[in-house]
Design a protein around this motif. Sequence first.
Motif, short mmCIF file in Angstrom:
data_model
loop_
_atom_site.label_atom_id
_atom_site.label_comp_id
_atom_site.label_asym_id
_atom_site.label_seq_id
_atom_site.Cartn_x
_atom_site.Cartn_y
_atom_site.Cartn_z
N LEU A 184 30.79 -18.25 48.03
CA LEU A 184 29.48 -17.67 47.73
C LEU A 184 29.33 -16.28 48.37
O LEU A 184 28.79 -15.36 47.74
CB LEU A 184 28.36 -18.58 48.22
N GLU B 81 20.73 -20.38 49.67
CA GLU B 81 21.62 -21.25 50.45
C GLU B 81 22.52 -20.42 51.37
O GLU B 81 22.72 -20.76 52.52
CB GLU B 81 22.49 -22.10 49.52
N ARG C 112 18.99 -19.54 43.88
CA ARG C 112 19.18 -20.66 44.81
C ARG C 112 20.47 -20.48 45.61
O ARG C 112 20.52 -20.78 46.80
CB ARG C 112 19.21 -21.98 44.05
N GLY C 113 21.53 -19.98 44.98
CA GLY C 113 22.79 -19.72 45.67
C GLY C 113 22.61 -18.69 46.77
O GLY C 113 23.13 -18.83 47.88
N LEU D 235 25.82 -15.25 41.73
CA LEU D 235 24.94 -16.21 42.40
C LEU D 235 23.64 -16.37 41.64
O LEU D 235 23.13 -15.42 41.05
CB LEU D 235 24.60 -15.73 43.81
N LEU E 121 24.17 -23.14 42.04
CA LEU E 121 24.32 -22.02 42.95
C LEU E 121 25.02 -20.82 42.31
O LEU E 121 24.90 -19.70 42.80
CB LEU E 121 25.10 -22.46 44.19
N LEU F 126 30.03 -25.61 42.37
CA LEU F 126 28.92 -24.72 42.75
C LEU F 126 28.02 -24.43 41.55
O LEU F 126 26.80 -24.34 41.70
CB LEU F 126 29.48 -23.43 43.35
#
Length: 166
Positions: free
Chosen positions: A43, A104, A100-101, A97, A80, A75
């Motif tokens: 990520l 996180e 939400r990714g 991304l 994400l 993912l």
Amino acid sequence: MSRGETPTLELVESLMALRRTLRCVEHAGETSGSLGFAALGVLAYIQRHQPTRATDVAQWIGIGPAALSRQVAELEGAGLLVRSPSPTDARAQLISLTPRGAEELGQAYTRRAGLLAEMLKDWDGAKISAAAATVNEIQGVLRVGLDARGGKTTMAPRGPEESPNV
């Protein structure tokens, strides 16, 4: 020649010990239900280079395309990541991304920074900065060396934000 007999072997041993310790620190900083550090590394790279191709992520991290494909699928399933067609190559997909990714990832950085701050509470800012500079210098030299040898990675780090294991 015994282990630790030369400065280079001493460095190898120190780096191996650091790697093991960092894995322990990474595990200690994660809460139940949070993403693993491997997923967070993926990520983090994507956030810095989005949209990006999965092959670029795999090269940076040093894993095969099949292993990364599984991670990307997980993912994406978790909401994400999102895939989109490449505007320049009809056969390729780009990954980015989701909001939400990004959230996180931000939470993971906050947790890790807090944990390190607690563990390094006796270090001042100058000592922490010097340690970061040394680690980044070592990483940069090793990446250049890998590139020169035809290693898996093709991207030299640009600074501390480029670390693959966030």
